[in-house]
Every structure is written in C-alpha cells, then in structure tokens.
Design an enzyme around this catalytic site. Structure first.
Site, PDB file in Angstrom:
ATOM      1  NE  ARG A   8      -3.099  -1.482   3.098  1.00  0.00           N
ATOM      2  CZ  ARG A   8      -3.422  -0.922   4.121  1.00  0.00           C
ATOM      3  NH1 ARG A   8      -4.076   0.384   4.401  1.00  0.00           N
ATOM      4  NH2 ARG A   8      -3.401  -1.474   5.314  1.00  0.00           N
ATOM      5  CD  GLN A  70       9.221 -14.366   6.539  1.00  0.00           C
ATOM      6  OE1 GLN A  70       9.149 -13.119   6.450  1.00  0.00           O
ATOM      7  NE2 GLN A  70       8.076 -15.273   6.797  1.00  0.00           N
ATOM      8  CG  ASN A 223       0.126  -0.984   6.909  1.00  0.00           C
ATOM      9  OD1 ASN A 223       0.628  -1.799   7.096  1.00  0.00           O
ATOM     10  ND2 ASN A 223      -0.894  -0.937   8.215  1.00  0.00           N
TER      11      ASN A 223
HETATM   12  C1  UD1 Z   1      -0.365  -9.101  12.698  1.00  0.00           C
HETATM   13  C2  UD1 Z   1      -0.943  -9.915  13.723  1.00  0.00           C
HETATM   14  C3  UD1 Z   1      -2.083  -9.481  14.356  1.00  0.00           C
HETATM   15  C4  UD1 Z   1      -1.854  -8.259  14.928  1.00  0.00           C
HETATM   16  C5  UD1 Z   1      -1.243  -7.348  13.757  1.00  0.00           C
HETATM   17  C6  UD1 Z   1      -0.767  -5.883  14.445  1.00  0.00           C
HETATM   18  C7  UD1 Z   1      -0.222 -12.238  12.830  1.00  0.00           C
HETATM   19  C8  UD1 Z   1      -0.406 -13.602  12.371  1.00  0.00           C
HETATM   20  N1  UD1 Z   1      -1.305 -11.161  13.245  1.00  0.00           N
HETATM   21  O1  UD1 Z   1      -1.148  -8.908  11.616  1.00  0.00           O
HETATM   22  O2  UD1 Z   1      -2.711 -10.297  15.116  1.00  0.00           O
HETATM   23  O3  UD1 Z   1      -3.267  -7.539  15.300  1.00  0.00           O
HETATM   24  O4  UD1 Z   1      -0.035  -7.772  13.508  1.00  0.00           O
HETATM   25  O5  UD1 Z   1      -0.347  -5.218  13.415  1.00  0.00           O
HETATM   26  O6  UD1 Z   1       0.853 -12.230  13.430  1.00  0.00           O
HETATM   27  N2  UD1 Z   1       6.045  -9.871   8.390  1.00  0.00           N
HETATM   28  C9  UD1 Z   1       7.178 -10.521   7.855  1.00  0.00           C
HETATM   29  N3  UD1 Z   1       6.950 -11.822   7.332  1.00  0.00           N
HETATM   30  C10 UD1 Z   1       5.844 -12.128   6.992  1.00  0.00           C
HETATM   31  C11 UD1 Z   1       4.666 -11.579   7.350  1.00  0.00           C
HETATM   32  C12 UD1 Z   1       4.820 -10.324   7.976  1.00  0.00           C
HETATM   33  O7  UD1 Z   1       8.240 -10.197   8.154  1.00  0.00           O
HETATM   34  O8  UD1 Z   1       5.665 -13.377   6.411  1.00  0.00           O
HETATM   35  C13 UD1 Z   1       6.181  -8.734   9.116  1.00  0.00           C
HETATM   36  C14 UD1 Z   1       5.666  -7.392   8.233  1.00  0.00           C
HETATM   37  O9  UD1 Z   1       6.872  -6.696   7.526  1.00  0.00           O
HETATM   38  C15 UD1 Z   1       5.275  -6.395   9.479  1.00  0.00           C
HETATM   39  C16 UD1 Z   1       4.772  -7.463  10.566  1.00  0.00           C
HETATM   40  O10 UD1 Z   1       5.520  -8.678  10.272  1.00  0.00           O
HETATM   41  O11 UD1 Z   1       6.431  -5.832  10.025  1.00  0.00           O
HETATM   42  C17 UD1 Z   1       3.311  -7.625  10.691  1.00  0.00           C
HETATM   43  O12 UD1 Z   1       2.704  -8.163   9.459  1.00  0.00           O
HETATM   44  P1  UD1 Z   1       1.412  -7.688   9.021  1.00  0.00           P
HETATM   45  O13 UD1 Z   1       1.085  -8.289   7.855  1.00  0.00           O
HETATM   46  O14 UD1 Z   1       1.418  -6.071   9.273  1.00  0.00           O
HETATM   47  O15 UD1 Z   1       0.427  -8.162  10.113  1.00  0.00           O
HETATM   48  P2  UD1 Z   1      -0.846  -9.121  10.300  1.00  0.00           P
HETATM   49  O16 UD1 Z   1      -0.296 -10.282   9.885  1.00  0.00           O
HETATM   50  O17 UD1 Z   1      -1.825  -8.557   9.396  1.00  0.00           O
END
Ligand code: UD1
Ligand code: CA
Length: 458
Positions: A8, A70, A223
């Site tokens: 986004r 990752q 975001n």
């Molecule tokens: C996650 C939480 C959710 C919480 C929210 C808060 C999980 C499954 N869910 O949501 O409960 O309310 O954060 O913002 O954890 N990232 C990686 N690798 C991945 C996926 C994500 O490094 O494969 C990182 C992203 O860059 C980011 C963070 O993890 O910095 C959170 O990822 P994002 O997709 O924003 O969060 P959600 O999974 O939607």
C-alpha cells in the site's frame, strides 16, 4: 520483522526504509530496542532485503545487529522461525515490527517485566474500530487470555472484541522455540501465524499475560503514505512538547519539523515553519525566524537567524558565532564559520569561508573559500571568484579591509589589512595593506552630450 512488502505504500523503496522524522522506520524500532540492553537484535528481512540490510549496516548503533532472510514470506510465525537459529534458550525474545516506529522503551520495559523470563506477555490495546487486527479472546471479560484470533478467521462474535494484539510480544526463547515447531497454516490466509502460540501456551497450562496500553500511536503501524504522515505529526508534536518542557519557546508546536538532533540552550525562541536536520545546537538566547531550514550547524549564544535562511553544514558543519546576525534570505553552506557579531545579510552565500569577529557582508554577495579578517566590510554585489574552471583557490581579506560594491576578487588573492577596494573593481593581483586599489575602466565625461533623437516617420 521487516520482511513484508508494504504494497500500500506504492513505492519502490522497502516500507521499513521510509522516513519518519528524517530516519528510517526500522531505525526507530532498533533505536528503541537499543535502550533495552538487549544482547542483540535480529532483523528479519525479505522484500528489498539487500537495500534494508545496506541501509542499516551503515548506521552507528549501540546494538549488535544480525540479519536473517525470510524467503518467501509465509507469515509472522514463519518470519520468527527464521531468527531462531540466532537465539539462545536462556533469553527472552521481544518481537517487534519494523513498521511500528513510535513504541516507547518504557512500554517495552513493562512488557518484559510482565514476561519475567517465565511467561508469554502480549502488548494489547482497546480500539474503537478493531477491524483488521488480531483479537484477544479471553475466558471471561477481564479473565485470562485464551487465544488470538485473526480478523479474517474470527466469528461475528469475536469481531465484536475491541481488545487487539499490537503485534508486539515478549516470550521466553525456550518456550517460543517449542511452540514455533507446532505451527501450521490451516487458517483463512494460509499463513504461519505467530499469534497461534497463544493457544499452545494455554494448552500447555501456562498463563498468558497481557499488558494493555491506551496510547494507540505507540503500536500504530505504517501501511500507507496517509498513515506515515499521520505518525509523522504525532512524532513531531511529541518532540515539540519535549523541547517546550525543556524551556524552548516555540511560536507554534504544530509548525516545527525535527529530523535529527536539536540541542537548545536557555531562552531559545523558534518561530513558525522551521526545519532542523542532522545535528544542530542553538546556544542561549538564540532566535530563529520563520521559515528557516537549519542542518548540521552550531549557532552560538545570542545569534539571530532571520526568516527564510537556509543553513546546511553537511559534513563540514557551519558555525555561527555569538551575537551574529544572519539573514533574512541568507545561505550558509558547508565550512561557513562566522565569528562573533558577524553580519550576513540578504542574498549572501557563504561557503568554506571564515569571517572573523565583526565582519559584515550585508547584501547580495558570495564568499567562497575565503578567510576574512575582523571588521571587514564586504560590499553589495561583491564576490570571490574562487573557481577557475578546474580548481578552487583561496581569497584572504585581512582585518579592516573595505571592499566596495560590485567587486570581483579573482583568487588566489590577498588583500592587505586596512586596504580599500574601489567599487566595480576586478582584482587579479594582491592589494597592499592600507592602499586604495581600483581596477576598472576610468570614468570619462563628455561635456554637452547630445542624445540621439527619434526620427520622424519611424
Ligand atoms: C499481525 C498479527 C495481528 C496483529 C497485527 C498488528 C499475526 C498472524 N497477526 O497481523 O494479530 O493485530 O499484526 O499489526 O501475526 N512480516 C514478515 N514476514 C511475513 C509477514 C509479516 O516479516 O511473512 C512482518 C511485516 O513486515 C510487518 C509485521 O510482520 O512488519 C506484521 O505483518 P502484517 O502483515 O502487518 O500483520 P498481520 O499479519 O496482518
Ligand atoms: Ca499479513
């Protein structure tokens, strides 16, 4: 965690490298972690990994940084799995997101205290609109935490829960390792959810603690450009308030931008729309007028920077001496060193030049690669011609020299103390001390000059 794509943002730059207060989002997170006396920080990169690693490796940090990749990104649980080989079982792991820049160290200290090296501790928050977030499911209102259910997996009833998981947790590494081994991707998004470890803790009969805060900005993620701009304002207002609490007078705390370090002495006044970057210090009683941009500079006590002045010392720095007056519309470039009570007026540019006490260049001038003595007066429209097309040369103007208007001093050149340069001169040779030096076409006056007259019929 800094592997996510940040779709986004619609930007070629990895999300965690977008800047808040002049510093990458991820750098804010790491700065905060560095205040917690952590043994190390493991940064999980993925999208734009090389760029992210390069951007961080250059920065001077007190914390030992390691990077793990990752690839592909299969969820937050999968992300943390990549870091486990770098972590030892006798520690506590604090999970942070690289796109959540405003968490305060004291909040994380409280979370770590709750974890106590014994139990899983979650940072949570009640939100009026919790949609999109993982919900904290409790046995009863105010009762023990049972699980976190992701928005996309939640039932209608669960979606009514206002308490959300912030994305930040503290967990004994030994327990984390065991729980991560049990993750699967049987969920609405087909991802490995870090948040599933809550159910494992409960199944193992271990308590899960929640530290609920009320300050949403501390857990707000970036975001989109809109969210980035919103957090920028929160950040700026916090810094402005901290400055005012320390005694600095701001004409309007909403119209100040700090993108680096700003040290202020007593009784400093800053008018509206000023931007400070890099490392800036303002001595006692300094006044900064409206619309100034000041970077990498030391401004001594009592100096006044009038409106619309641009100062950028870059690597060499800029120094402004006590009681000096600069601007309006002045430009100080790297290596400008102004002594006490120097005056630099409108449309004057100074680069790699020192001006001793009381020297003045009040209008429309350029001083580059110059050494200017005490009380020198440098006239309007005069310049040092420091560049011959290939090399830069120095101009030395000794004390008490008076340079008239519209002069060109072709460097290298020295003007001896107390000398005078006649207006409109182009000097290419040294001028002796005490002399009047003039180098321009001699004035000729033709008596009774008849001007051409317009021919009739034209
Ligand atoms: C996650 C939480 C959710 C919480 C929210 C808060 C999980 C499954 N869910 O949501 O409960 O309310 O954060 O913002 O954890 N990232 C990686 N690798 C991945 C996926 C994500 O490094 O494969 C990182 C992203 O860059 C980011 C963070 O993890 O910095 C959170 O990822 P994002 O997709 O924003 O969060 P959600 O999974 O939607
Ligand atoms: Ca996600």
């Amino acid at each position: 965690m800094a592997a996510g794509k940040g779709t986004r943002m619609k930007s070629a730059l990895p999300k965690v490298l977008h800047r808040l207060g002049g510093r990458a989002l991820l750098a804010h997170v790491i700065d905060c972690a560095a205040q917690l006396s952590a043994r190390q920080a493991v940064v999980i990169t993925g999208h734009g990994a090389e760029q992210v690693e390069a951007a961080l490796s250059g920065s001077a940090l007190s914390l030992a940084l390691q990077f793990v990749r990752q690839e592909p990104q299969l969820g937050t649980g999968h992300a943390v799995q990549q870091a486990m080989p770098r972590l030892t079982d006798d520690g506590v792991t604090l999970v942070l997101s690289g796109d959540v820049p405003l968490t305060e160290a004291s909040t994380l200290q409280a979370l770590l205290a709750l974890c106590g090296g014994r139990q899983l501790a979650l940072l949570t928050l009640a939100l009026p609109d919790p949609s999109g977030y993982g919900r904290i499911v409790r046995a009863a209102p105010g009762g023990g935490v049972r699980s976190i259910v992701e928005h996309k997996d939640a039932s209608e009833a669960e979606r009514q829960i206002k308490e959300i998981y912030s994305g930040i947790m503290a967990v004994p590494t030994r327990l984390l390792r065991a729980w991560l081994g049990r993750l699967d991707k049987q969920n609405a998004q087909g991802e490995y959810y870090l948040t599933d470890i809550v159910k494992f803790a409960v199944a193992d009969g271990l308590a899960v603690a929640a530290h609920q805060i009320s300050d949403a900005a501390q857990v707000a993620g970036v975001n989109s450009p809109v969210q980035l701009a919103e957090l920028e304002r929160v950040y700026q207002l916090r810094r402005a308030h901290a400055l005012m609490e320390a005694g600095t007078r701001l004409a309007d705390p909403a119209r100040l931008d700090l993108r680096g370090r700003l040290d202020c002495g007593r009784d400093v006044e800053i008018d509206v729309n000023c931007i400070f970057e890099g490392d800036v210090s303002l001595g006692d009683g300094v006044r900064v007028g409206a619309n100034c941009v000041i970077a990498n500079a030391r401004i001594a006590a009592g100096a006044v920077i009038h409106p619309f002045t641009h100062i950028d010392g870059e690597k060499l720095g800029v120094e402004v001496g006590e009681g000096a007056l600069v601007g309006p519309f002045a430009r100080l470039r790297p290596g400008a060193r102004l002594g006490a009570e120097v005056h630099i007026g409108n449309f004057v540019e100074v680069k790699n030049a020192s001006l001793a006490k009381g020297a003045k260049a009040n209008h429309l001038a350029y001083l580059g690669d110059a050494t200017v003595g005490e009380r020198v007066n440098f006239g309007a429209g005069s310049i040092t011609a420091n560049y011959d097309g290939a090399n830069k040369h120095r101009t030395v103007i000794e004390a008490d020299v008076h340079v008239g208007s519209n002069c060109v001093l072709v460097a290298p050149i020295t003007l001896g103390a107390g000398g005078t340069v006649g207006g409109g001169s182009t000097l290419t040779k040294n001028a002796p001390a005490g002399a009047l030096s003039v180098a321009r076409g001699k004035q000729v006056s033709i008596a009774n000059w008849t001007r051409p007259v317009k021919k009739s019929g034209n």
